[in-house]
Scaffold this active site. Structure first.
Site, PDB file in Angstrom:
ATOM      1  N   CYS A   1       0.857  -1.225  -0.136  1.00 32.82           N
ATOM      2  CA  CYS A   1      -0.121   0.198  -0.084  1.00 32.82           C
ATOM      3  C   CYS A   1       1.011   1.154  -0.045  1.00 32.82           C
ATOM      4  O   CYS A   1       1.121   1.620   1.003  1.00 32.82           O
ATOM      5  CB  CYS A   1      -0.851  -0.046   1.402  1.00 32.82           C
ATOM      6  SG  CYS A   1      -2.085  -1.344   1.180  1.00 32.82           S
TER       7      CYS A   1
ATOM      8  N   ALA B   1       1.374   4.319  -1.960  1.00 35.41           N
ATOM      9  CA  ALA B   1       1.442   5.836  -2.154  1.00 35.41           C
ATOM     10  C   ALA B   1       1.138   6.766  -0.727  1.00 35.41           C
ATOM     11  O   ALA B   1       0.620   6.179  -0.019  1.00 35.41           O
ATOM     12  CB  ALA B   1       0.345   6.155  -3.109  1.00 35.41           C
ATOM     13  N   PRO B   2       1.851   8.007  -0.842  1.00 38.88           N
ATOM     14  CA  PRO B   2       2.762   8.525  -1.861  1.00 38.88           C
ATOM     15  C   PRO B   2       4.041   8.211  -2.114  1.00 38.88           C
ATOM     16  O   PRO B   2       4.604   8.438  -2.668  1.00 38.88           O
ATOM     17  CB  PRO B   2       2.634   9.910  -1.350  1.00 38.88           C
ATOM     18  CG  PRO B   2       2.489   9.926   0.064  1.00 38.88           C
ATOM     19  CD  PRO B   2       1.651   8.809   0.352  1.00 38.88           C
ATOM     20  N   GLY B   3       4.506   7.064  -1.316  1.00 38.40           N
ATOM     21  CA  GLY B   3       5.895   6.351  -1.518  1.00 38.40           C
ATOM     22  C   GLY B   3       6.903   6.714  -0.587  1.00 38.40           C
ATOM     23  O   GLY B   3       8.047   6.464  -0.875  1.00 38.40           O
TER      24      GLY B   3
ATOM     25  N   ASP C   1      -5.159  -3.483  -6.890  1.00 40.15           N
ATOM     26  CA  ASP C   1      -5.640  -3.847  -5.541  1.00 40.15           C
ATOM     27  C   ASP C   1      -4.775  -4.963  -4.911  1.00 40.15           C
ATOM     28  O   ASP C   1      -5.247  -6.153  -5.553  1.00 40.15           O
ATOM     29  CB  ASP C   1      -7.145  -4.363  -5.677  1.00 40.15           C
ATOM     30  CG  ASP C   1      -7.744  -4.794  -4.404  1.00 40.15           C
ATOM     31  OD1 ASP C   1      -7.051  -4.806  -3.269  1.00 40.15           O
ATOM     32  OD2 ASP C   1      -8.964  -5.304  -4.177  1.00 40.15           O
TER      33      ASP C   1
ATOM     34  N   ASP D   1       1.368  -1.282   4.788  1.00 37.68           N
ATOM     35  CA  ASP D   1       1.001  -0.042   5.495  1.00 37.68           C
ATOM     36  C   ASP D   1      -0.537   0.200   4.845  1.00 37.68           C
ATOM     37  O   ASP D   1      -0.568   1.054   4.121  1.00 37.68           O
ATOM     38  CB  ASP D   1       2.053   1.204   5.004  1.00 37.68           C
ATOM     39  CG  ASP D   1       1.745   2.506   5.594  1.00 37.68           C
ATOM     40  OD1 ASP D   1       1.311   2.473   6.852  1.00 37.68           O
ATOM     41  OD2 ASP D   1       2.312   3.348   5.095  1.00 37.68           O
TER      42      ASP D   1
ATOM     43  N   CYS E   1      -1.298   4.062  10.657  1.00 42.63           N
ATOM     44  CA  CYS E   1      -1.217   5.106  11.407  1.00 42.63           C
ATOM     45  C   CYS E   1      -2.210   5.676  12.165  1.00 42.63           C
ATOM     46  O   CYS E   1      -3.000   6.717  12.078  1.00 42.63           O
ATOM     47  CB  CYS E   1      -1.000   6.415  10.428  1.00 42.63           C
ATOM     48  SG  CYS E   1      -1.813   6.745   9.206  1.00 42.63           S
TER      49      CYS E   1
HETATM   50  C1  LIG Z   1      -1.488   4.612   4.606  1.00 41.23           C
HETATM   51  S1  LIG Z   1      -1.458   5.140   3.238  1.00 41.23           S
HETATM   52  C2  LIG Z   1       0.447   4.302   2.646  1.00 41.23           C
HETATM   53  C3  LIG Z   1       1.203   5.447   2.975  1.00 41.23           C
HETATM   54  C4  LIG Z   1       2.609   4.844   2.350  1.00 41.23           C
HETATM   55  N1  LIG Z   1       3.203   3.795   2.805  1.00 41.23           N
HETATM   56  C5  LIG Z   1       3.819   6.005   2.645  1.00 41.23           C
HETATM   57  O1  LIG Z   1       4.665   5.911   3.718  1.00 41.23           O
HETATM   58  O2  LIG Z   1       3.924   6.978   1.890  1.00 41.23           O
HETATM   59  C6  LIG Z   1      -2.264   3.818   2.342  1.00 41.23           C
HETATM   60  C7  LIG Z   1      -2.337   3.432   0.790  1.00 41.23           C
HETATM   61  O3  LIG Z   1      -2.865   2.428   0.516  1.00 41.23           O
HETATM   62  C8  LIG Z   1      -3.810   2.517  -0.443  1.00 41.23           C
HETATM   63  N2  LIG Z   1      -4.844   1.392  -0.665  1.00 41.23           N
HETATM   64  C9  LIG Z   1      -5.920   1.220   0.020  1.00 41.23           C
HETATM   65  N3  LIG Z   1      -6.349  -0.138  -0.138  1.00 41.23           N
HETATM   66  C10 LIG Z   1      -5.517  -0.695  -1.033  1.00 41.23           C
HETATM   67  C11 LIG Z   1      -5.467  -1.960  -1.582  1.00 41.23           C
HETATM   68  N4  LIG Z   1      -6.253  -2.654  -1.444  1.00 41.23           N
HETATM   69  N5  LIG Z   1      -4.510  -2.347  -2.652  1.00 41.23           N
HETATM   70  C12 LIG Z   1      -3.330  -1.278  -2.663  1.00 41.23           C
HETATM   71  N6  LIG Z   1      -3.408  -0.080  -2.041  1.00 41.23           N
HETATM   72  C13 LIG Z   1      -4.286   0.332  -1.264  1.00 41.23           C
HETATM   73  C14 LIG Z   1      -4.312   3.821  -0.355  1.00 41.23           C
HETATM   74  O4  LIG Z   1      -4.861   4.359  -1.740  1.00 41.23           O
HETATM   75  C15 LIG Z   1      -3.064   4.593   0.256  1.00 41.23           C
HETATM   76  O5  LIG Z   1      -2.514   5.238  -0.919  1.00 41.23           O
END
Ligand SMILES: C[S@@+](CC[C@H](N)C(=O)[O-])C[C@H]1O[C@@H](n2cnc3c(N)ncnc32)[C@H](O)[C@@H]1O
Length: 436
Positions: free
Chosen positions: A254, A256-258, A302, A321, A374
């Site tokens: 998971c 973004a934003p990376g 996903d 995450d 978080c």
């Molecule tokens: C908490 S944020 C991640 C922050 C990132 N790890 C960082 O440190 O910059 C969770 C991310 O997971 C994405 N997300 C939610 N459900 C997901 C899924 N089923 N598969 C992949 N990404 C998912 C969301 O769009 C969001 O960008």
């Protein structure tokens, strides 16, 4: 060039508040504010969101029947700034300018004298009114009542400190790109530029005063990124003792934003696959990595639908995450508390569980998965992992931080003297797949 007058700032700020109260995220709404006004409007609207519980209770007292949303938002904005302990504006000027703001807009003009009356009564009777409204938990703590009750139940000894911490301004923390220079070399660079900063953990630097990234030495060149101290724990925790090389495989599920993808790449030579469900957010991963001179395989998918993206090769290490309520980063995003509903917790916990169940089979025996959110709520942290461990006998919990609360081990009044202890709320569990 002159900046906006106070009434103009109040008007823009009220628009942000109105839209947040209708369910939009402040980040999204602030994007629509004209660029040269944005920093001022953001800082003003953050102050208002940190005092919105008190303002709503006062408004309820002064006008039990809420006026139309635009007028209500302007009234709440002015009330929040009147009760702000830092008293940014002279109270009479504030009231005059709020009334001016009401008169200058068609949607609020008919209610300008009503707003004037409410605010002047508040000025006259503030002490008595505050005595009344502060009896209400939402007004006292500036969080929804369900949130306060939940924290009281889950954190009977720390809930007050957590709520107090949530109402403070978040510090700006940078992560030094180890591939470019050491943390101490960067600290020396800051000192030379006359910027006060402290070391934080292994790769972090906390600035005394937040500033735009364009004014941060080495930011454009990829020497540093903005990332809270608690979030900086993820990559070292997952990688510690793993000895991953270029033939290993790391998944950031998971991404973004990376921020954490980049940290993983700064610390190890293994290729990283970064998954993100939202295509627009996925672009941010690539942009961020470009600035840092790093590369990952970025896939929009996903993560739980493994048939859609997985090539059949197991991973050595995984970071999950997961999407969550973001209840640990309220300091940074003061709108979050007003946007969440209590029912969101169970919905998000179900998504987190689905991700864990789907991704665990993709981990090599002997491999590690770091789960984090978080959030400060147990349903998204400890309870989630307890349930996972009960149903997955091949999973072993390694020493992990568990729940990190927004303030750890210090009392709120000490915070300004001890910036090292200020960080976001997070949950971390490091799992190992036991070899059969
Ligand atoms: C908490 S944020 C991640 C922050 C990132 N790890 C960082 O440190 O910059 C969770 C991310 O997971 C994405 N997300 C939610 N459900 C997901 C899924 N089923 N598969 C992949 N990404 C998912 C969301 O769009 C969001 O960008």
């Amino acid at each position: 060039m002159h900046g906006p007058a106070l009434w103009q700032q109040l008007q823009s700020c009220a628009l942000v508040i109105e839209r947040v109260l209708k369910g939009a995220s402040a980040t999204q709404v602030l994007d629509d504010v004209r660029a040269d006004w944005r920093p001022g409007v953001q800082s003003l609207s953050y102050v208002v969101m940190r005092h919105l519980g008190t303002a709503q209770a006062l408004r309820q007292f002064l006008a039990p029947k809420a006026p139309k949303p635009a007028a209500d938002a302007l009234l709440l904005t002015a009330l929040a700034l009147l009760v702000d302990e830092r008293q940014r504006y002279d109270p009479h000027t504030l009231v005059n300018q709020a009334v001016e703001a009401a008169k200058k807009q068609r949607s609020t003009l008919p209610l300008a004298s009503f707003i004037n009356g409410c605010l002047r009564r508040c000025l006259r009777e503030q002490a008595a009114l505050m005595g009344q409204v502060m009896q209400q938990p939402q007004a006292r703590w500036n969080h929804p009542a369900w949130w306060i009750a939940r924290l009281q139940h889950e954190q009977p000894e720390h809930w007050e400190t957590i709520l107090q911490a949530n109402n403070q301004q978040a510090p700006m923390v940078l992560r030094v790109n180890r591939r470019h220079l050491s943390r101490d070399a960067y600290l020396a660079q800051l000192q030379e530029a006359g910027i006060d900063a402290w070391p934080q953990d292994e790769h972090g630097v906390m600035l005394l005063k937040p500033r735009p990234v364009s004014e941060i030495p080495g930011f454009v060149q990829g020497q540093v990124s903005v990332q809270d101290t608690a979030a900086q724990l993820a990559a070292p925790l997952l990688l510690q003792g793993m000895n991953l090389g270029s033939s290993s495989r790391v998944l950031d599920a998971c991404a973004a934003p990376g921020g954490k993808t980049a940290h993983l790449l700064e610390l190890c030579d293994a290729p990283v696959t970064a998954l993100e469900i939202d295509a627009q957010r996925a672009e941010k991963i690539t942009q961020g990595l470009q600035r840092l001179g790093l590369k990952a395989e970025v896939i929009t998918a996903d993560a739980a639908n493994t048939d859609s993206w997985w090539d059949g090769e197991l991973f050595d290490a995984m970071l999950v995450d997961a999407p969550c309520t973001a209840s640990g980063i309220v300091k940074r995003h003061p709108d979050v508390r007003w946007l969440r509903r209590e029912t969101d917790i169970a919905q998000l916990a179900a998504q987190q569980s689905r991700l864990l169940q789907a991704l665990w089979p993709l981990l090599k025996p002997g491999g590690r998965l770091l789960y984090c959110t978080c959030s400060v709520f147990r349903a998204e942290g400890q309870d989630q992992i307890d349930a996972f461990l009960t149903h997955n006998t091949q999973a072993r919990l390694l020493p992990s931080p568990g729940h990190l609360m927004p303030v750890l081990g210090v009392d709120a009044p000490k915070l300004t003297d001890n910036p090292q202890d200020v960080h976001d709320g997070f949950y971390y569990a490091l799992l190992e797949k036991v070899r059969a």
